[in-house]
Scaffold this active site. Structure first.
Site, PDB file in Angstrom:
ATOM      1  N   GLY A  49      45.523  15.906  16.979  1.00 27.47           N
ATOM      2  CA  GLY A  49      46.610  16.218  16.059  1.00 27.47           C
ATOM      3  C   GLY A  49      47.670  17.074  16.722  1.00 27.47           C
ATOM      4  O   GLY A  49      47.697  17.252  17.945  1.00 27.47           O
ATOM      5  N   ALA A  92      48.191  20.320  16.794  1.00 26.37           N
ATOM      6  CA  ALA A  92      47.716  21.495  17.532  1.00 26.37           C
ATOM      7  C   ALA A  92      47.166  21.087  18.893  1.00 26.37           C
ATOM      8  O   ALA A  92      47.451  21.729  19.917  1.00 26.37           O
ATOM      9  CB  ALA A  92      46.659  22.236  16.717  1.00 26.37           C
ATOM     10  N   LYS A 109      38.119  10.444  18.098  1.00 26.95           N
ATOM     11  CA  LYS A 109      37.122   9.525  17.558  1.00 26.95           C
ATOM     12  C   LYS A 109      37.716   8.176  17.183  1.00 26.95           C
ATOM     13  O   LYS A 109      36.994   7.199  17.022  1.00 26.95           O
ATOM     14  CB  LYS A 109      36.421  10.150  16.350  1.00 26.95           C
ATOM     15  CG  LYS A 109      37.330  10.369  15.151  1.00 26.95           C
ATOM     16  CD  LYS A 109      36.676  11.211  14.072  1.00 26.95           C
ATOM     17  CE  LYS A 109      35.628  10.482  13.306  1.00 26.95           C
ATOM     18  NZ  LYS A 109      35.143  11.253  12.138  1.00 26.95           N
ATOM     19  N   ASN A 123      45.575  13.405  10.489  1.00 31.03           N
ATOM     20  CA  ASN A 123      46.350  13.989   9.397  1.00 31.03           C
ATOM     21  C   ASN A 123      47.746  14.392   9.837  1.00 31.03           C
ATOM     22  O   ASN A 123      48.712  14.264   9.084  1.00 31.03           O
ATOM     23  CB  ASN A 123      45.618  15.213   8.839  1.00 31.03           C
ATOM     24  CG  ASN A 123      44.607  14.836   7.769  1.00 31.03           C
ATOM     25  OD1 ASN A 123      44.438  13.662   7.449  1.00 31.03           O
ATOM     26  ND2 ASN A 123      43.931  15.816   7.216  1.00 31.03           N
ATOM     27  N   SER A 124      47.875  14.924  11.057  1.00 28.89           N
ATOM     28  CA  SER A 124      49.190  15.352  11.539  1.00 28.89           C
ATOM     29  C   SER A 124      50.176  14.189  11.524  1.00 28.89           C
ATOM     30  O   SER A 124      51.349  14.355  11.169  1.00 28.89           O
ATOM     31  CB  SER A 124      49.083  15.912  12.959  1.00 28.89           C
ATOM     32  OG  SER A 124      48.319  17.092  12.994  1.00 28.89           O
ATOM     33  N   GLU A 131      60.359  23.575  -0.922  1.00 29.35           N
ATOM     34  CA  GLU A 131      59.093  23.106  -1.457  1.00 29.35           C
ATOM     35  C   GLU A 131      58.477  24.179  -2.348  1.00 29.35           C
ATOM     36  O   GLU A 131      58.946  25.322  -2.384  1.00 29.35           O
ATOM     37  CB  GLU A 131      58.138  22.714  -0.323  1.00 29.35           C
ATOM     38  CG  GLU A 131      58.616  21.496   0.457  1.00 29.35           C
ATOM     39  CD  GLU A 131      57.615  20.998   1.474  1.00 29.35           C
ATOM     40  OE1 GLU A 131      56.506  21.562   1.544  1.00 29.35           O
ATOM     41  OE2 GLU A 131      57.934  20.039   2.200  1.00 29.35           O
ATOM     42  N   ASP A 145      33.781  16.930  11.213  1.00 28.27           N
ATOM     43  CA  ASP A 145      32.883  16.859  12.367  1.00 28.27           C
ATOM     44  C   ASP A 145      32.838  18.170  13.158  1.00 28.27           C
ATOM     45  O   ASP A 145      31.759  18.684  13.477  1.00 28.27           O
ATOM     46  CB  ASP A 145      33.311  15.729  13.318  1.00 28.27           C
ATOM     47  CG  ASP A 145      33.457  14.395  12.624  1.00 28.27           C
ATOM     48  OD1 ASP A 145      32.891  14.231  11.523  1.00 28.27           O
ATOM     49  OD2 ASP A 145      34.131  13.513  13.167  1.00 28.27           O
ATOM     50  N   HIS A 164      46.054  18.586  -3.529  1.00 29.78           N
ATOM     51  CA  HIS A 164      47.479  18.276  -3.687  1.00 29.78           C
ATOM     52  C   HIS A 164      47.694  17.672  -5.070  1.00 29.78           C
ATOM     53  O   HIS A 164      46.950  16.793  -5.495  1.00 29.78           O
ATOM     54  CB  HIS A 164      47.934  17.303  -2.602  1.00 29.78           C
ATOM     55  CG  HIS A 164      49.426  17.249  -2.441  1.00 29.78           C
ATOM     56  ND1 HIS A 164      50.244  16.636  -3.357  1.00 29.78           N
ATOM     57  CD2 HIS A 164      50.249  17.758  -1.487  1.00 29.78           C
ATOM     58  CE1 HIS A 164      51.505  16.758  -2.973  1.00 29.78           C
ATOM     59  NE2 HIS A 164      51.522  17.439  -1.830  1.00 29.78           N
ATOM     60  N   ARG A 199      50.304  25.126  -5.682  1.00 24.80           N
ATOM     61  CA  ARG A 199      49.624  23.839  -5.823  1.00 24.80           C
ATOM     62  C   ARG A 199      48.384  23.897  -6.705  1.00 24.80           C
ATOM     63  O   ARG A 199      48.086  22.958  -7.431  1.00 24.80           O
ATOM     64  CB  ARG A 199      49.277  23.282  -4.442  1.00 24.80           C
ATOM     65  CG  ARG A 199      50.485  22.754  -3.703  1.00 24.80           C
ATOM     66  CD  ARG A 199      50.143  22.305  -2.305  1.00 24.80           C
ATOM     67  NE  ARG A 199      51.298  21.659  -1.693  1.00 24.80           N
ATOM     68  CZ  ARG A 199      51.341  21.272  -0.421  1.00 24.80           C
ATOM     69  NH1 ARG A 199      50.300  21.471   0.359  1.00 24.80           N
ATOM     70  NH2 ARG A 199      52.419  20.688   0.069  1.00 24.80           N
ATOM     71  N   HIS A 209      43.523  17.897  -0.152  1.00 24.85           N
ATOM     72  CA  HIS A 209      44.675  17.809   0.748  1.00 24.85           C
ATOM     73  C   HIS A 209      44.547  18.708   1.977  1.00 24.85           C
ATOM     74  O   HIS A 209      44.950  18.319   3.063  1.00 24.85           O
ATOM     75  CB  HIS A 209      45.937  18.182  -0.017  1.00 24.85           C
ATOM     76  CG  HIS A 209      47.200  18.077   0.791  1.00 24.85           C
ATOM     77  ND1 HIS A 209      47.549  16.945   1.493  1.00 24.85           N
ATOM     78  CD2 HIS A 209      48.202  18.970   1.007  1.00 24.85           C
ATOM     79  CE1 HIS A 209      48.707  17.135   2.096  1.00 24.85           C
ATOM     80  NE2 HIS A 209      49.119  18.355   1.838  1.00 24.85           N
ATOM     81  N   ARG A 265      47.094  27.463   0.880  1.00 28.48           N
ATOM     82  CA  ARG A 265      48.146  27.284   1.884  1.00 28.48           C
ATOM     83  C   ARG A 265      49.508  27.113   1.242  1.00 28.48           C
ATOM     84  O   ARG A 265      49.693  26.312   0.330  1.00 28.48           O
ATOM     85  CB  ARG A 265      47.837  26.050   2.737  1.00 28.48           C
ATOM     86  CG  ARG A 265      48.918  25.704   3.750  1.00 28.48           C
ATOM     87  CD  ARG A 265      48.571  24.426   4.466  1.00 28.48           C
ATOM     88  NE  ARG A 265      48.588  23.285   3.578  1.00 28.48           N
ATOM     89  CZ  ARG A 265      49.530  22.342   3.574  1.00 28.48           C
ATOM     90  NH1 ARG A 265      50.536  22.419   4.419  1.00 28.48           N
ATOM     91  NH2 ARG A 265      49.451  21.329   2.746  1.00 28.48           N
ATOM     92  N   SER A 277      51.207  24.482   7.623  1.00 29.31           N
ATOM     93  CA  SER A 277      50.106  23.968   8.448  1.00 29.31           C
ATOM     94  C   SER A 277      50.585  23.414   9.786  1.00 29.31           C
ATOM     95  O   SER A 277      50.007  23.716  10.836  1.00 29.31           O
ATOM     96  CB  SER A 277      49.313  22.902   7.689  1.00 29.31           C
ATOM     97  OG  SER A 277      50.175  21.920   7.162  1.00 29.31           O
ATOM     98  N   LEU A 278      51.629  22.584   9.790  1.00 29.90           N
ATOM     99  CA  LEU A 278      52.167  22.110  11.066  1.00 29.90           C
ATOM    100  C   LEU A 278      52.687  23.276  11.887  1.00 29.90           C
ATOM    101  O   LEU A 278      52.568  23.289  13.114  1.00 29.90           O
ATOM    102  CB  LEU A 278      53.280  21.086  10.832  1.00 29.90           C
ATOM    103  CG  LEU A 278      52.863  19.702  10.334  1.00 29.90           C
ATOM    104  CD1 LEU A 278      54.093  18.808  10.162  1.00 29.90           C
ATOM    105  CD2 LEU A 278      51.874  19.044  11.272  1.00 29.90           C
TER     106      LEU A 278
END
Length: 526
Positions: free
Chosen positions: A12, A14, A33, A40-41, A112, A207, A228, A274, A331, A366, A371-372
């Protein structure tokens, strides 16, 4: 046996930010994997938050983050990351040139939920994650090797040094391969697939968190799961995410008769935090109502949100009708592997970044588009630390592949049952009665006592990891006897600031140690 200076599990934002900023003399291996795009990113729509506006300031961003996180955040981490956010994003913008800009050439800033200012930078309207990932992929250099369709399932630990030195993996044919590194980084994402409705990619099954837990690493705040409010809902399935930015542009949540459901619920109405919006929608659905996102007030919706428009058309929803059917779904996981700001865990040599990690930035809930930002920040910080401090680990010569002596079949219920029970018992609204019922059910399955992971297929290992994550979320939810952020208990509906601002840390006891290195050597050495 494959040796790297830096071994990254996951692909992702990160992970790729880290890989691209490591010095070119480092030998870097990325294991994923599936394909890099199945993360998700890559799916992230909304954007990245930073106090870049004329009237904005990091102090306002900090205040909004702490309020959304219900003061459960790590204050020092919050200030450290958000004070650096404007410079981080401006630097990334100059290098990548991917963010949307206004007519005057300045970065276009969106609003947002729970943000007090417009501070969300986005790319391609609602394709921020995809464009960030594709840019980072274009920056991968010759010292970085990516191996796709490789499933990591067990950490390798040196008993004498008490240090993580690698990971066991399986390929699609069932071959086991050991990868080693002087630094091992888990960037495997959260556990969104624990629930029937989720915005997460199919690969997000917890995982890395399960591997860390089995190795005795500290896991924290697993009770805090953000649901979400608006996943596109059609024919009994969640078809994709409808970004919070839609409500930021004027979308309104309504019942089937057109009544606004957030009026009188919260001062911010449709842009409330949220967990408030999700709980409100959940209550209406439980009482037999259908909920829609009314988008008629948004001008040029298809131009502003092309990805969402495409998802709607693909699902048989005509956005020109002005209403999108929605349902809340899992989410984002605020908890995870306990780390400091740059990703160091309680086990030497092991790091965690992105959603798999819990730095304390997000607290109990969050704030949108943080997050990004966290992924970019951790990737940069960890790269700086590794470039300056990495010490090489000497590993004896080993063979590359081996096969398990025998094969086993996991004796656990189908994961679809687990998902349904997680939503019913450990979902948006929780109670002691249902949590204890779920914990007892999980304990009878003895999932924590499963050993000899080499003998299971990738599918069975995924099932095992999902059940371990379910156990961690359930136990943590029982321990927190209050409601805070993404964790709501109807038997404890209020915040308890006197006793429960503390963290819920879970660590597996290692009576025999989480030491698999000697077993690896025995299996591999000629």
């Amino acid at each position: 046996m494959k040796i790297s200076d830096v071994l990254i599990i996951g692909s992702g934002v990160a992970a790729l930010q880290l890989a691209t900023l490591l010095s070119k003399d480092k030998n870097v291996k990325i294991l994923t994997k599936s394909a890099i795009e199945n993360a998700n990113s890559y799916l992230a729509q909304g954007g990245i938050a930073a106090a870049l506006g004329i009237y904005d300031d990091p102090s306002k961003h900090i205040k909004d983050t702490l309020e959304a996180g219900r003061l459960h955040n790590d204050d020092e981490i919050v200030r450290e990351i958000l004070n650096e956010a404007p410079e981080l994003i401006e630097d990334f913008s100059k290098r990548s040139n991917i963010f949307d800009k206004a007519a005057n050439g300045q970065l276009e800033l969106g609003l947002e939920g729970a943000h007090s200012e417009k501070r969300i930078v986005h790319s391609g309207g609602d394709a921020t994650g995809r464009n960030v990932i594709e840019y980072l992929m274009s920056r991968l250099t010759e010292n970085i090797n990516v191996e796709e369709n490789v499933f990591a399932y067990e950490l390798i630990i040196d008993d004498q040094l008490k240090q993580c030195i690698g990971v066991k993996t399986k390929n699609q044919e069932g071959d086991i391969c050991c990868f080693f590194g002087s630094a091992v980084i888990l960037a495997t994402g959260g556990n969104g697939q624990l629930f029937p409705f989720t915005s997460s990619a199919p690969t997000i099954t917890g995982d890395g968190i399960a591997m860390a837990y089995l190795a005795g690493v500290e896991i924290v705040d697993m009770e805090f799961i953000q649901f979400h409010p608006t996943l596109l809902y059609k024919d009994g399935e969640a078809k994709g995410l409808i970004s919070e930015a839609v409500r930021g542009e004027g979308g309104i949540l309504v019942s089937q008769d057109g009544m606004s459901i957030m009026d009188g619920v919260h001062p911010l109405k449709d842009l409330a935090p949220r967990h408030v919006v999700s709980q409100t929608i959940f209550d209406y659905i439980e009482n037999g109502h259908e909920i829609y996102l009314d988008i008629r007030n948004i001008k040029k919706f298809e131009k502003r949100f092309p990805q969402i428009t495409a998802i709607c058309w693909k699902s048989g929803i005509n956005v020109k009708d002005g209403r999108i059917p929605v349902v809340p779904g899992s989410h984002f996981l605020m908890g995870g592997i306990k780390t400091d700001a740059i990703g160091r865990t309680s086990l030497s040599g092991l790091y965690a970044i992105g959603e798999a990690a819990c730095t304390g930035l997000h607290g109990a809930n969050r704030l949108a588009s943080n997050s990004l930002l966290e992924g970019l920040y951790q990737g940069r910080k960890l790269s700086q630390w590794i470039n300056a401090n990495l010490k090489e680990y000497s590993i004896p010569k080993l063979n590359q592949f081996f096969r398990p002596v025998h094969e086993k079949k996991v004796m656990l219920p189908d994961v679809q049952l687990l998902k349904r029970l997680m939503m019913k018992r450990v979902g948006i609204v929780r109670s002691k009665e249902l949590l204890e019922k779920h914990k007892n059910w999980l304990q009878k399955l003895n999932v924590n006592d499963i050993t000899d992971l080499d003998s299971y297929s990738i599918q069975d290992l995924t099932t095992i990891f999902m059940y371990i994550n379910a156990y961690l979320v359930t136990v943590a939810s029982l321990k927190r006897t209050e409601s805070r952020g993404g964790h709501f208990r109807n038997d404890f509906p209020y915040e308890d600031n006197d006793n429960w601002l503390k963290k819920v840390v879970i660590q597996k006891r290692q009576e025999e140690g989480a030491i698999v290195y000697e077993q690896v050597k025995a299996a591999l050495i000629n």
